[in-house]
Design an enzyme around this catalytic site. Structure first.
Site, PDB file in Angstrom:
ATOM      1  N   GLY A  46       0.824  -1.194   0.000  1.00  9.42           N
ATOM      2  CA  GLY A  46       0.000   0.000   0.000  1.00  9.42           C
ATOM      3  C   GLY A  46       0.861   1.246   0.000  1.00  9.42           C
ATOM      4  O   GLY A  46       2.039   1.210   0.374  1.00  9.42           O
ATOM      5  N   GLN A  51       3.050   9.917   1.231  1.00 14.02           N
ATOM      6  CA  GLN A  51       4.315   9.162   1.145  1.00 14.02           C
ATOM      7  C   GLN A  51       5.087   9.478  -0.135  1.00 14.02           C
ATOM      8  O   GLN A  51       6.250   9.076  -0.267  1.00 14.02           O
ATOM      9  CB  GLN A  51       4.051   7.654   1.224  1.00 14.02           C
ATOM     10  CG  GLN A  51       3.540   7.213   2.597  1.00 14.02           C
ATOM     11  CD  GLN A  51       3.359   5.723   2.652  1.00 14.02           C
ATOM     12  OE1 GLN A  51       2.333   5.208   2.238  1.00 14.02           O
ATOM     13  NE2 GLN A  51       4.367   5.013   3.132  1.00 14.02           N
ATOM     14  N   CYS A  87       6.169  -0.144   7.153  1.00 15.92           N
ATOM     15  CA  CYS A  87       5.773   0.990   6.323  1.00 15.92           C
ATOM     16  C   CYS A  87       6.960   1.425   5.481  1.00 15.92           C
ATOM     17  O   CYS A  87       8.078   1.524   5.995  1.00 15.92           O
ATOM     18  CB  CYS A  87       5.324   2.131   7.241  1.00 15.92           C
ATOM     19  SG  CYS A  87       4.845   3.615   6.354  1.00 15.92           S
ATOM     20  N   LEU A  88       6.709   1.713   4.226  1.00 17.64           N
ATOM     21  CA  LEU A  88       7.800   2.131   3.335  1.00 17.64           C
ATOM     22  C   LEU A  88       8.424   3.446   3.791  1.00 17.64           C
ATOM     23  O   LEU A  88       9.573   3.729   3.458  1.00 17.64           O
ATOM     24  CB  LEU A  88       7.288   2.271   1.899  1.00 17.64           C
ATOM     25  CG  LEU A  88       6.811   0.957   1.238  1.00 17.64           C
ATOM     26  CD1 LEU A  88       6.193   1.249  -0.126  1.00 17.64           C
ATOM     27  CD2 LEU A  88       7.950  -0.036   1.106  1.00 17.64           C
ATOM     28  N   HIS A 129      -4.201   1.204   7.607  1.00 16.77           N
ATOM     29  CA  HIS A 129      -2.855   1.794   7.662  1.00 16.77           C
ATOM     30  C   HIS A 129      -2.747   2.972   6.680  1.00 16.77           C
ATOM     31  O   HIS A 129      -2.258   4.044   7.046  1.00 16.77           O
ATOM     32  CB  HIS A 129      -1.845   0.684   7.339  1.00 16.77           C
ATOM     33  CG  HIS A 129      -0.419   1.112   7.272  1.00 16.77           C
ATOM     34  ND1 HIS A 129       0.561   0.580   8.088  1.00 16.77           N
ATOM     35  CD2 HIS A 129       0.228   2.010   6.481  1.00 16.77           C
ATOM     36  CE1 HIS A 129       1.726   1.147   7.806  1.00 16.77           C
ATOM     37  NE2 HIS A 129       1.554   2.015   6.831  1.00 16.77           N
ATOM     38  N   GLU A 130      -3.213   2.760   5.454  1.00 15.68           N
ATOM     39  CA  GLU A 130      -3.077   3.815   4.436  1.00 15.68           C
ATOM     40  C   GLU A 130      -4.006   4.993   4.725  1.00 15.68           C
ATOM     41  O   GLU A 130      -3.623   6.146   4.541  1.00 15.68           O
ATOM     42  CB  GLU A 130      -3.331   3.260   3.029  1.00 15.68           C
ATOM     43  CG  GLU A 130      -2.402   2.133   2.599  1.00 15.68           C
ATOM     44  CD  GLU A 130      -0.920   2.400   2.814  1.00 15.68           C
ATOM     45  OE1 GLU A 130      -0.485   3.572   2.799  1.00 15.68           O
ATOM     46  OE2 GLU A 130      -0.177   1.420   3.013  1.00 15.68           O
ATOM     47  N   HIS A 133      -2.530   7.355   7.167  1.00 15.34           N
ATOM     48  CA  HIS A 133      -1.544   8.278   6.583  1.00 15.34           C
ATOM     49  C   HIS A 133      -2.186   9.599   6.162  1.00 15.34           C
ATOM     50  O   HIS A 133      -1.548  10.653   6.213  1.00 15.34           O
ATOM     51  CB  HIS A 133      -0.898   7.664   5.335  1.00 15.34           C
ATOM     52  CG  HIS A 133       0.296   6.794   5.607  1.00 15.34           C
ATOM     53  ND1 HIS A 133       1.458   7.278   6.170  1.00 15.34           N
ATOM     54  CD2 HIS A 133       0.527   5.484   5.357  1.00 15.34           C
ATOM     55  CE1 HIS A 133       2.342   6.289   6.252  1.00 15.34           C
ATOM     56  NE2 HIS A 133       1.805   5.189   5.776  1.00 15.34           N
TER      57      HIS A 133
HETATM   58 ZN    ZN Z   1       2.706   3.352   5.725  1.00 16.19          ZN
END
Ligand code: ZN
Length: 158
Positions: A46, A51, A87-88, A129-130, A133
């Protein structure tokens, strides 16, 4: 399509609330395409627009299938699961977060049409999670403990 740079923890863009998309334009479709390419390139499941440095309510998730969501709102949550997330934007860390087992999410798709997705398991985790953000929340804010992905030892959070 183009790869975009992934913003990292410490960058203030990850802590801001994103603005709604008022119209799904070509510019938004290009953003979605770039986000999908960037997510796949980084082996993520995701990615949210902040991000890649864009403060707009746009999210992509790819588990069994690809979800492209504009202005996503989670309207229903059921059950609970406890899953280790990463998480990236927070490389090298992982932590267990309590999330609903199933969620219903309303959004617009890349054509501006309303969609309702009902998902569960890992896909539900990724949706939550997304969407977090988009309000400046990271999984490390919610995790019971954070570990370095270099080892398996959990450190207790303060
Ligand atoms: Zn993330």
């Amino acid at each position: 399509m183009a790869l975009r740079n992934i913003t990292l923890e410490g960058d203030s863009v990850l802590r801001k609330k994103c603005r709604e998309v008022t119209e799904v334009t070509d510019r938004i479709r290009i953003l979605i395409d770039d986000m999908v390419e960037t997510m796949r390139n980084a082996d993520g499941v995701g990615l949210a627009a902040p991000q890649v440095g864009v403060l707009r309510r746009v999210v992509v998730v790819e588990t069994e299938e690809l979800y492209e969501m504009v202005n996503p709102v989670i309207t229903k949550m059921e059950g609970e699961q406890y899953f280790e997330e990463a998480c990236l934007s927070v490389p090298g860390k992982a932590g267990r977060v309590r999330r609903p087992e199933k969620v219903t999410c309303e959004c617009l798709d890349r054509y501006g049409n309303k969609q309702v997705y009902e998902v569960e398991g890992l896909t539900a985790v990724a949706f939550c999670h997304e969407c977090d953000h988009l309000d400046g929340t990271l999984f490390i804010d919610k995790a019971d403990g954070i570990r370095s992905t270099e080892n398996d030892v959990y450190e207790e959070e303060e």
